[in-house]
Design a protein around this motif. Structure first.
Motif: not given
Length: 217
Positions: A24, A148, A168-170, A188-189, A192
Motif C-alpha cells: 500500500d 489512502a 483505498g478510500a480518501t 485509490n482503485d 482497492s
C-alpha cells in the motif's frame, strides 16, 4: 522535502499502533512522485497517460530517478501501470534513503537483546517537523495520500478531515487540480484491488488449511 518523503514520515508517525502494508505504501509513494512531477511540470496527463515534459533539475535522487524512468514514447504509460511498475519495492528504497540520511533511526530494543537493532522511527529533524506541519495544516494532497494507505491520525478522531479506516478510500475534496485528482483516483482503485487480492488469498489459504485439518480427522 518532497511529497513522498513527507508521506513516509507522516505515515510512520501515525502507524505505530496498527500494521501498514508495504505494498500500500509503495503504491502511494509512486503516486506521490507523480504528483510532485506534475507540480514541477516534468509531466502532464493526457487522460490517464503520463506525458513527459521538460526535464527539470531535481535535487532529490529518488524523485530524479522517477523522472528518469518515465516512458518517453507514445502511447506513453498509464498512471495505473506506473503505480504498479514504479511502486514495486519503492517503500524499501525510501526507507533506506531516509535512514542513510539520518531522517530515520533505529529504536533501541529493551530486554534480553539490547544490541539488536529495533524498528525504524522518524528522527527529530526539521524534515519531520515540516511533514508534521504539512499534515496538521490539513494540506489536501498529503491528507488524501495518508488516508489512502489506511492510516488515521488518532488525535483527530473519527471526525478528522479526510479520515477513514478503509484502505483505498480518501476524501480529496480539497484537491482542485484535475491531474492530481486523476492520480489520486487511480491510486485509490489500485489500493482497492490490492486489498481485494489480499482478502482473496486469505480466504483461499483458510480454505486450504480447513481441507488439511479435515483430512487429518
Amino acid at each position: 522535502m518532497t511529497t513522498p518523503r513527507d508521506l513516509l514520515i507522516a505515515v510512520m508517525d501515525m502507524a505505530s499502533s496498527r500494521p501498514l502494508g508495504q505494498g500500500d505504501l509503495s503504491l502511494a509513494l509512486a503516486g506521490a512522485e507523480l504528483i510532485d512531477l506534475l507540480s514541477a511540470q516534468a509531466i502532464s496527463l493526457d487522460g490517464d497517460r503520463i506525458v513527459p515534459g521538460y526535464r527539470p533539475a531535481i535535487a532529490d535522487h529518488l524523485l530524479d530517478e522517477a523522472a528518469s524512468s518515465l516512458v518517453q514514447h507514445m502511447p506513453y504509460e498509464s498512471v495505473d501501470d506506473w503505480l504498479w511498475r514504479r511502486g514495486r519495492g519503492l517503500s524499501t528504497a525510501y526507507l533506506a534513503a531516509l535512514e542513510a540520511e539520518g531522517q530515520l533511526v533505529r529504536q533501541r530494543r529493551r530486554g534480553w537483546m539490547p544490541f539488536r537493532a529495533g524498528e525504524l522511527v522518524p528522527a527529530e529533524t526539521p524534515a519531520r517537523r515540516e511533514a508534521a506541519n504539512r499534515w496538521m495544516a490539513d494540506e489536501p494532497v498529503l491528507a488524501a495520500l495518508v488516508v489512502a494507505v489506511g492510516i488515521r491520525d488518532e488525535q483527530t478522531g473519527d471526525d478528522g478531515a479526510g479520515v477513514t479506516d478503509d484502505v483505498g478510500a480518501t476524501d480529496d475534496a480539497g484537491v482542485t487540480d484535475d491531474a492530481v485528482a486523476t492520480v489520486l483516483a487511480v491510486l485509490n482503485d489500485a489500493l482497492s484491488r490490492l486489498a481485494f487480492e489480499r482478502q482473496r488469498r486469505a480466504i483461499d489459504e483458510e480454505a486450504f488449511s480447513n481441507i488439511w485439518r479435515g483430512s487429518g480427522d
